[in-house]
Design an enzyme around this catalytic site. Structure first.
Site, PDB file in Angstrom:
ATOM      1  N   ASN A   1      -7.212   4.227   9.204  1.00  0.00           N
ATOM      2  CA  ASN A   1      -6.555   3.042   9.747  1.00  0.00           C
ATOM      3  C   ASN A   1      -6.516   3.023  11.271  1.00  0.00           C
ATOM      4  O   ASN A   1      -6.341   1.964  11.873  1.00  0.00           O
ATOM      5  CB  ASN A   1      -5.126   2.938   9.208  1.00  0.00           C
ATOM      6  CG  ASN A   1      -4.319   4.199   9.441  1.00  0.00           C
ATOM      7  OD1 ASN A   1      -4.710   5.281   9.011  1.00  0.00           O
ATOM      8  ND2 ASN A   1      -3.187   4.081  10.099  1.00  0.00           N
TER       9      ASN A   1
ATOM     10  N   GLY B   1       0.792  -1.217   0.000  1.00  0.00           N
ATOM     11  CA  GLY B   1       0.000   0.000   0.000  1.00  0.00           C
ATOM     12  C   GLY B   1       0.823   1.265   0.000  1.00  0.00           C
ATOM     13  O   GLY B   1       0.468   2.246  -0.664  1.00  0.00           O
TER      14      GLY B   1
ATOM     15  N   CYS C   1       2.846   1.679  11.723  1.00  0.00           N
ATOM     16  CA  CYS C   1       3.960   2.386  11.091  1.00  0.00           C
ATOM     17  C   CYS C   1       4.547   3.460  11.997  1.00  0.00           C
ATOM     18  O   CYS C   1       5.614   3.997  11.708  1.00  0.00           O
ATOM     19  CB  CYS C   1       3.504   3.022   9.779  1.00  0.00           C
ATOM     20  SG  CYS C   1       2.936   1.813   8.563  1.00  0.00           S
TER      21      CYS C   1
END
EC number: 2.8.1.7
Length: 394
Positions: free
Chosen positions: A152, A72, A326
């Site tokens: 997310n 992604g 992340c």
């Protein structure tokens, strides 16, 4: 560890057994390079084409509009950088939001250093883009609008169809980061006026290291990786055939099971949310109450640190997160939670729990009971909570 309850499926999912089974022959038996001319290897080119068609059918797209990537983040980078390069003769302005994944935000920061101008839209307290502010941000020089399909961290689903309509009314390309949404909610690129869409295999029980970028026919986007002629000369490099096969199998599985799977996840998600909000004081749900991903629940607990909460949950065999994988290890509070208006001290005490189809009601009960115990214990050691209680007594 006697028990493992995995509630971090927004970070990654378990590769499904049927996906692994589909991939295995392409490691050991059908290992040829698809660019080779002899039959043994060239057969894999047709296999790749078949996976494009599988993915395209789910999106209402055409097979030749699917371009495979390493995931992604690469797809997001490609969509923004290559569009900026291809359309800079028309303008230099991009619109996005303050709650995008860092694959978008950091790419926008990179483009700003290259002379492009970026507007970062605010969102409301539920994390929803304000359409009137989007319209007001459009300039004659705007070449791209990039808004994620669903967040997310807090799971909020954006009004994608309306955003796409606004973009197309003004002749602006529309890209959406659908990494969290693809496979969880139905997506039709024509109905939503989507020109580009990013997705990743490991978010939907597929393998890591594979994703795709949907690029609508006619979009003048440039090559992202130069070298060979793979991906119709837009992304060079020998194709990851096992990964592509695994992605195709995962997409088919996700589409075939979506209604039943997400129905169960939604029911358990709401059960989790209701128990937490009813039974743990001084906490809040982050994100829209109903317009959210079926498997996402994000809470903020006052007077505690999210890191301590995660460590104690881990000791009980419960896997969760405080936000995006992340940014794990960062001492800064989530940019998403700050964007929806949470103060730093509350944003620091956040927990994201994301379900999968294997989670049971008994699992949820164990998690909530554990949360009640842990939150209570952490608050007993919190000077902030002690001050709060003392003020309440006055």
């Amino acid at each position: 560890m006697e028990r493992l309850i995995y509630l971090d499926n927004a970070a990654t999912t378990k590769t499904a057994p049927e996906v692994v089974e589909a991939m295995l022959p392409y490691f050991t038996e059908r290992y040829g390079n698809p660019s080779s001319v002899y039959g043994f290897a060239a057969a894999n080119k047709e296999v790749i084409s078949q996976q494009r068609d599988v993915i395209a059918q789910v999106l209402g797209a055409k097979g030749n509009e699917i371009y495979f990537t390493a995931g992604g983040s690469e797809a997001d980078n490609w969509a923004l950088k290559a569009t900026a390069e291809a359309y800079e003769g028309k303008g230099n302005h991009i619109i996005t939001t303050k709650i995008e994944h860092h694959a978008i935000l950091h790419t926008c920061e990179y483009l700003e250093k290259k002379g492009f101008e970026v507007t970062y839209l605010d969102v409301d307290e539920d994390g929803v883009v304000k359409l009137d502010e989007l319209k007001a941000a459009i300039r004659p020089t705007t070449i791209l609008i990039s808004v994620m399909y669903a967040n997310n961290e807090i799971g909020t689903i954006q009004p994608i169809r309306e955003i796409g309509e606004i973009a197309h009314e003004h002749g602006i390309l529309f890209h959406t980061d659908a990494v969290q949404a693809f496979g969880q909610v139905p997506i039709h690129v024509d109905e939503c006026h989507i020109d580009m869409l990013s997705a990743s295999g490991h978010k939907l029980n597929g393998p890591k290291g594979i994703g795709f970028l949907y690029i609508r026919t006619g979009v003048k986007i440039r090559s992202f990786v130069h070298g060979g002629g793979q991906e119709r000369k837009r992304r060079a490099g020998t194709e990851n055939v096992p990964g592509i096969v695994g992605l195709g199998a995962a997409v088919k599985r996700a589409a075939d099971t979506m209604a039943e799977r997400t129905g169960k996840e939604t029911e358990l998600r709401d059960y989790l949310i209701n128990r937490v909000l009813d039974e743990i004081p001084h906490c809040r749900l982050n994100g829209h109450r109903t317009k959210r991903l079926p498997n996402n629940a994000n809470f903020s607990f006052r007077f505690i640190e999210g890191e301590s909460l995660l460590i104690k949950l881990d000791m009980k065999g419960i896997c969760g997160s405080s936000g995006s994988a992340c940014t794990s290890g960062s001492l800064d509070p989530s940019h998403v939670l700050l964007a929806i208006g949470l103060p730093h001290e509350i944003a620091h005490g956040s927990l994201r729990l994301t379900l999968n189809e294997e989670i049971t009601k008994e699992d949820i009960d164990y998690v909530v009971d554990s949360l009640k115990e842990i939150v209570g214990h952490l608050r007993e050691m919190s000077p902030l909570y002690e001050d709060f209680i003392n003020k309440q007594k006055k």
